[in-house]
Design an enzyme around this catalytic site. Structure first.
Site, mmCIF file in Angstrom:
data_model
loop_
_atom_site.group_PDB
_atom_site.id
_atom_site.type_symbol
_atom_site.label_atom_id
_atom_site.label_comp_id
_atom_site.label_asym_id
_atom_site.label_seq_id
_atom_site.Cartn_x
_atom_site.Cartn_y
_atom_site.Cartn_z
ATOM 1 N N GLY A 245 -64.075 -22.293 3.570
ATOM 2 C CA GLY A 245 -65.225 -22.155 4.185
ATOM 3 C C GLY A 245 -65.246 -20.950 5.199
ATOM 4 O O GLY A 245 -64.524 -19.817 4.861
ATOM 5 N N SER A 246 -66.146 -21.051 6.287
ATOM 6 C CA SER A 246 -66.165 -19.775 7.094
ATOM 7 C C SER A 246 -64.902 -19.590 7.853
ATOM 8 O O SER A 246 -64.150 -20.394 8.102
ATOM 9 C CB SER A 246 -67.452 -20.038 8.107
ATOM 10 N N GLY A 249 -65.191 -21.381 11.385
ATOM 11 C CA GLY A 249 -64.662 -22.726 11.321
ATOM 12 C C GLY A 249 -63.521 -23.247 11.029
ATOM 13 O O GLY A 249 -62.660 -24.028 11.442
ATOM 14 N N GLY A 250 -62.850 -22.318 9.773
ATOM 15 C CA GLY A 250 -61.426 -22.343 9.492
ATOM 16 C C GLY A 250 -60.451 -22.144 10.614
ATOM 17 O O GLY A 250 -59.395 -22.744 10.625
ATOM 18 N N GLU A 269 -59.051 -21.014 3.229
ATOM 19 C CA GLU A 269 -59.603 -19.744 2.340
ATOM 20 C C GLU A 269 -60.842 -19.484 2.801
ATOM 21 O O GLU A 269 -61.977 -20.351 3.157
ATOM 22 C CB GLU A 269 -59.638 -20.203 0.808
ATOM 23 N N CYS A 306 -66.921 -16.402 -2.571
ATOM 24 C CA CYS A 306 -65.913 -15.631 -1.475
ATOM 25 C C CYS A 306 -65.409 -14.501 -2.132
ATOM 26 O O CYS A 306 -64.738 -13.758 -1.534
ATOM 27 C CB CYS A 306 -65.019 -16.733 -1.068
ATOM 28 N N GLU A 395 -67.385 -10.397 6.498
ATOM 29 C CA GLU A 395 -68.133 -11.153 5.342
ATOM 30 C C GLU A 395 -69.891 -11.233 5.545
ATOM 31 O O GLU A 395 -70.124 -12.027 6.592
ATOM 32 C CB GLU A 395 -67.890 -11.916 4.776
#
Length: 510
Positions: A245-246, A249-250, A269, A306, A395
């Site tokens: 995910g982002s 958040g990660g 990831e 990704c 990103e």
């Protein structure tokens, strides 16, 4: 198999230890098209129930033979394939992804990686078994008998990903590798595709029943606020977390794992910009071809990968201009595409605005996106501006590309050294570029988990040698991968057995 390709109507409940459990509150899905359905909202209490069930099932499941676990993984693949039409229909409705992406890519990939791990554990090499025989007569001290094997770590939490409703979600790579290792799994379903998560959970439940697997080995908790994810990663019975995910958040979940009384590994990831380095002889020989190919990779799946190659590094001058012109022309003819969620679409527009706000960034192709639709965009800057502005390296999840122009090799190498950790890095080169590429390789090896030559990184092959990970912020653990058979090592730990009688050893060491 009890599945079928008949019409699927979600019932909206959680799967906990083999039972479909309702919740007190509900939420409605927000499909790209089609009917919205009602789903139960997850709670910390439901998370606790799932984790308790996983722990209760762990010792039995950890002792299940590799052959039986392999049969279980094969059965999940079969049960998913038996529901092909129904899975395709609801996944298309929820995500807006086209039918070929679900039916011909996502579903086969998910089934294939389940079967890949089944083969892998049947072969047994992942156990890394070692034996140092006793040497009772050794001087000055005898050596004991020592045996070592990899053992499962315990219940694992998995967070479903927004951009892969099958391959990185309920029965995706994290779940497959954890189940293969002998670890029960508690999945936090992604709110963007709860119906897809539910029907895949039905397939897993059917496989558990076919193979007589303890029901606590798999649970699915749907929806819920942040407290649901927080309670899952902080639950004392969870021993590792898999996440795609982002970055924001990660990182928040990673920090929660680290602050636990018993810290646990967080395998996140988190995405990257996946730079491509276009070397001069390749640009001279086929610059327009590279630019056109880059554009195709940028817009594939609305750029919601990704591994989307968001940056192309190319020398200033007429030959580099040919790359940019070809990319712009190809992108200008691309149609709008539906993004996975309203939130992802808004984040894409916000990312574009970040580029528009910078004087050192020039629009090459600027479009307007609205609602859940995304149009491609292309921008250009130079190496000095890029290295001075960290935000240019963040990103943008969607079909947006950035060209970074350099004055020559020295500036290209300086730029390469300035990149943060990446999932991939790509060299476009011809034979005459070999010396330059050889100088770049040690730099790129330290920056990325996968290095390509003359290709585009979008798409990740499910194979033994694949690495899908990289230095932070691409992932939170540079020594791990979320794709490929090495992914199983995340959910194992080595145990040494000293002078242990054979009948007390794990079956894989006897």
């Amino acid at each position: 198999m009890d599945g079928s390709n008949t019409q699927f109507t979600p019932h909206g409940r959680h799967l906990i230890a083999g039972e479909w459990v309702p919740g007190e509150a509900t939420f409605h899905s927000q499909p790209a098209h089609g009917t919205a359905h009602e789903y139960s909202v997850g709670t910390p209490a439901l998370v606790d129930r799932a984790c308790q069930s996983a722990e209760a099932a762990f010792e039995e499941y950890a002792s299940v033979s590799r052959e039986r676990r392999a049969q279980f993984l094969d059965a999940i693949a079969e049960e998913m394939e038996a529901r092909e039409d129904a899975i395709t229909e609801i996944a298309m409705s929820e995500t807006g992804l086209p039918e070929p992406r679900i039916r011909s890519v996502e579903l086969p990939r998910t089934a294939n990686q389940l079967r890949l791990f089944a083969r892998h554990i049947r072969e047994g090499a992942y156990l890394d078994r070692r034996h140092d025989a006793a040497m009772p007569d050794r001087q000055p001290l005898p050596r004991p008998d020592l045996k070592m094997v990899q053992r499962p770590i315990g219940p694992v939490a998995v967070f479903g990903a927004s951009n892969f409703p099958l391959a990185f979600s309920t029965a995706g790579g994290d779940t497959a590798s954890a189940l293969a290792a002998g670890c029960p799994v508690v999945v936090k379903g992604h709110g963007a595709h709860p119906g897809t998560s539910e029907i895949v959970a039905e397939a897993i439940k059917a496989a558990m029943e076919r193979c007589d697997i303890p029901p606590g080995v798999f649970s699915l908790v749907q929806g819920g606020d942040r407290d649901v994810g927080t309670s899952l990663v902080q639950h004392p019975l969870i021993k590792a977390v898999g996440f795609t995910g982002s970055l924001g958040g990660g990182r928040a979940l990673f920090d929660l794992c680290a602050r636990r009384p018993e810290p646990i590994p967080f395998y996140g990831e988190l995405g990257s910009v996946n730079p491509m380095f276009l070397l001069p002889e390749a640009v001279k020989a086929r610059g327009a071809e590279i630019g056109k190919g880059w554009a195709g990779s940028l817009v594939m799946g609305a750029g919601q990968f990704c591994t989307n190659p968001g940056i192309a590094v190319v020398a200033a001058g007429a030959e580099g201009d040919a790359v940019v012109d070809a990319a712009r022309e190809a992108l200008a003819s691309a149609a709008a595409q539906t993004m996975l969620t309203d939130g992802i679409a808004k984040a894409y527009r916000d990312g574009q605005a970040r580029f528009d706000d910078r004087n050192a960034v020039r629009p090459v192709l600027r479009t307007e996106s609205a609602g859940r639709e995304a149009m491609p965009n292309l921008y250009e800057t130079d190496a000095e501006a890029y290295l001075q502005d960290h935000a240019l390296g963040e990103e943008v999840f969607g079909p947006l590309g950035l060209v970074v122009r350099v004055s020559g090799y020295e500036e290209m190498e300086t730029l390469a050294r300035g990149f943060e950790g990446q999932l991939t890095a790509t060299l476009h080169m011809d034979a005459g570029d070999t010396d330059m590429a050889r100088r770049l390789m040690p730099v790129l090896e330290r920056k990325a988990g996968r290095i390509l030559v003359n290709g585009f990184p979008t798409g990740v092959e499910v194979a033994d040698a694949m690495v899908h990970g990289g230095p932070y912020p691409a992932s939170t653990n540079f020594g791990a991968t979320s794709v490929g058979t090495l992914a199983i090592r995340r959910f194992l730990r080595p145990v040494c057995y000293q002078n242990i009688p054979d009948d007390l050893l794990p079956a894989d060491l006897r």
